[in-house]
Design a protein around this motif. Structure first.
Motif, PDB file in Angstrom:
ATOM      1  N   GLU A 196       5.788   7.788   3.480  1.00 32.18           N
ATOM      2  CA  GLU A 196       6.539   7.056   2.444  1.00 32.18           C
ATOM      3  C   GLU A 196       5.653   6.048   1.718  1.00 32.18           C
ATOM      4  OE1 GLU A 196      10.432   4.103   2.187  1.00 32.18           O
ATOM      5  OE2 GLU A 196      10.066   5.239   4.020  1.00 32.18           O
ATOM      6  N   ILE A 197       4.802   5.342   2.443  1.00 34.41           N
ATOM      7  CA  ILE A 197       3.894   4.369   1.831  1.00 34.41           C
ATOM      8  C   ILE A 197       2.866   5.084   0.962  1.00 34.41           C
ATOM      9  CG2 ILE A 197       2.073   2.676   2.295  1.00 34.41           C
ATOM     10  CD1 ILE A 197       3.703   1.785   4.725  1.00 34.41           C
ATOM     11  N   GLU A 198       2.304   6.184   1.480  1.00 38.18           N
ATOM     12  CA  GLU A 198       1.333   6.950   0.699  1.00 38.18           C
ATOM     13  C   GLU A 198       1.954   7.458  -0.599  1.00 38.18           C
ATOM     14  OE1 GLU A 198       0.196   9.975   3.448  1.00 38.18           O
ATOM     15  OE2 GLU A 198      -1.242   8.688   4.489  1.00 38.18           O
ATOM     16  N   GLN A 199       3.172   7.969  -0.518  1.00 36.72           N
ATOM     17  CA  GLN A 199       3.848   8.476  -1.718  1.00 36.72           C
ATOM     18  C   GLN A 199       4.157   7.349  -2.692  1.00 36.72           C
ATOM     19  OE1 GLN A 199       7.142  10.553   0.070  1.00 36.72           O
ATOM     20  NE2 GLN A 199       5.997  12.476   0.216  1.00 36.72           N
ATOM     21  N   ALA A 200       4.521   6.190  -2.166  1.00 31.67           N
ATOM     22  CA  ALA A 200       4.808   5.046  -3.046  1.00 31.67           C
ATOM     23  C   ALA A 200       3.550   4.639  -3.809  1.00 31.67           C
ATOM     24  CB  ALA A 200       5.351   3.882  -2.231  1.00 31.67           C
ATOM     25  N   ILE A 201       2.410   4.631  -3.145  1.00 29.38           N
ATOM     26  CA  ILE A 201       1.150   4.319  -3.825  1.00 29.38           C
ATOM     27  C   ILE A 201       0.851   5.388  -4.870  1.00 29.38           C
ATOM     28  CG2 ILE A 201      -1.369   4.192  -3.527  1.00 29.38           C
ATOM     29  CD1 ILE A 201      -0.783   2.878  -0.769  1.00 29.38           C
ATOM     30  N   ASP A 202       0.979   6.640  -4.474  1.00 32.01           N
ATOM     31  CA  ASP A 202       0.653   7.741  -5.372  1.00 32.01           C
ATOM     32  C   ASP A 202       1.532   7.762  -6.623  1.00 32.01           C
ATOM     33  OD1 ASP A 202      -1.219   8.408  -3.464  1.00 32.01           O
ATOM     34  OD2 ASP A 202      -0.157  10.187  -2.741  1.00 32.01           O
ATOM     35  N   HIS A 203       2.761   7.275  -6.511  1.00 36.59           N
ATOM     36  CA  HIS A 203       3.684   7.286  -7.650  1.00 36.59           C
ATOM     37  C   HIS A 203       3.668   5.981  -8.447  1.00 36.59           C
ATOM     38  CE1 HIS A 203       5.337  10.692  -5.311  1.00 36.59           C
ATOM     39  NE2 HIS A 203       5.429  11.198  -6.528  1.00 36.59           N
ATOM     40  N   SER A 204       2.862   5.032  -8.024  1.00 36.52           N
ATOM     41  CA  SER A 204       2.762   3.760  -8.735  1.00 36.52           C
ATOM     42  C   SER A 204       1.630   3.813  -9.748  1.00 36.52           C
ATOM     43  CB  SER A 204       2.490   2.615  -7.751  1.00 36.52           C
ATOM     44  OG  SER A 204       3.586   2.445  -6.887  1.00 36.52           O
ATOM     45  N   GLN A 205       1.779   3.046 -10.789  1.00 43.22           N
ATOM     46  CA  GLN A 205       0.726   2.932 -11.791  1.00 43.22           C
ATOM     47  C   GLN A 205      -0.136   1.699 -11.505  1.00 43.22           C
ATOM     48  OE1 GLN A 205       2.209   2.658 -15.795  1.00 43.22           O
ATOM     49  NE2 GLN A 205       0.279   3.325 -16.674  1.00 43.22           N
ATOM     50  N   VAL A 206       0.510   0.664 -10.963  1.00 45.36           N
ATOM     51  CA  VAL A 206      -0.153  -0.611 -10.692  1.00 45.36           C
ATOM     52  C   VAL A 206       0.068  -0.970  -9.229  1.00 45.36           C
ATOM     53  CG1 VAL A 206      -0.144  -3.090 -11.221  1.00 45.36           C
ATOM     54  CG2 VAL A 206       0.161  -1.417 -13.063  1.00 45.36           C
ATOM     55  N   VAL A 207      -0.980  -1.500  -8.597  1.00 42.46           N
ATOM     56  CA  VAL A 207      -0.885  -1.971  -7.216  1.00 42.46           C
ATOM     57  C   VAL A 207      -1.312  -3.435  -7.190  1.00 42.46           C
ATOM     58  CG1 VAL A 207      -1.795  -1.725  -4.875  1.00 42.46           C
ATOM     59  CG2 VAL A 207      -1.289   0.313  -6.241  1.00 42.46           C
ATOM     60  N   LEU A 208      -0.449  -4.265  -6.640  1.00 41.36           N
ATOM     61  CA  LEU A 208      -0.775  -5.673  -6.462  1.00 41.36           C
ATOM     62  C   LEU A 208      -1.268  -5.846  -5.027  1.00 41.36           C
ATOM     63  CD1 LEU A 208       2.312  -7.379  -8.160  1.00 41.36           C
ATOM     64  CD2 LEU A 208       0.171  -6.576  -9.196  1.00 41.36           C
ATOM     65  N   ALA A 209      -2.501  -6.292  -4.873  1.00 42.22           N
ATOM     66  CA  ALA A 209      -3.088  -6.515  -3.554  1.00 42.22           C
ATOM     67  C   ALA A 209      -3.042  -8.005  -3.263  1.00 42.22           C
ATOM     68  CB  ALA A 209      -4.516  -5.993  -3.516  1.00 42.22           C
ATOM     69  N   ILE A 210      -2.066  -8.425  -2.474  1.00 44.34           N
ATOM     70  CA  ILE A 210      -1.929  -9.842  -2.140  1.00 44.34           C
ATOM     71  C   ILE A 210      -2.933 -10.163  -1.041  1.00 44.34           C
ATOM     72  CG2 ILE A 210      -0.386 -11.619  -1.250  1.00 44.34           C
ATOM     73  CD1 ILE A 210       1.906 -10.187  -2.629  1.00 44.34           C
TER      74      ILE A 210
END
Length: 168
Positions: free
Chosen positions: A44-58
């Motif tokens: 689920e996490i991998e798919q969420a990353i793959d389907h996102s355009q932007v990732v915020l790395a806190i």
């Protein structure tokens, strides 16, 4: 937008960003289930990353030590996502793969509104850390056979000859 953070010391900012970005009409994915030592990150996490355009790395001390956070950041870079590093705690060590990148400073809660406006501008411009396509895969040739030893004899004839000498 995918938010990568360590639950131990990044949850407050992650939840606030999720709330404010959702109010600004962004679709935000945030894993609110705590992962513990030896847990693995899910499909689920991998798919969420793959389907996102932007990732915020806190970036916090706990995210620096977290293999999960580092894996999320590296997967995001490898997948060609716009990764926006967000410094959330003063003095936080920055992972090597994000070290030379510009980050947004969210360490002062009194200047959150200004930092959030900068974040919105960076999201709109897709201004973040990106990994050039040539680095997204590792071209590798694997040699699984050991090298031939210096005194290796290839011919059956020579092998038989040597065997006959040892039988004397």
């Amino acid at each position: 937008i995918f938010i990568s953070y360590a639950h131990r010391d990044g949850a407050t900012l992650a939840l606030r960003l999720q709330k404010d970005l959702t109010a600004a009409a962004f679709e935000v994915w945030l894993d609110t289930r705590a992962l513990h030592a030896a847990d693995t990150w899910t499909l689920e996490i991998e798919q969420a990353i793959d389907h996102s355009q932007v990732v915020l790395a806190i970036l916090t001390p706990a995210s620096y030590l977290s293999e999960i956070c580092r894996a999320e950041q590296l997967r995001s870079l490898r997948q060609g996502k716009c990764v926006i590093p967000i410094l959330a705690a003063p003095g936080t060590d920055i992972p090597l793969h994000l070290e030379p990148k510009h980050y947004l400073d969210f360490t002062d809660t009194h200047s959150y509104d200004a930092a959030f406006r900068s974040l919105l501008a960076d999201i709109a411009a897709l201004n973040g850390a990106a990994l050039p396509p040539r680095y997204r895969t590792t071209p590798a040739t694997y040699v699984t056979v050991p090298p031939t030893v210096a005194n290796y004899i290839r011919s059956e004839e020579h092998t038989s000859e040597l065997q006959s000498l040892t039988n004397l």
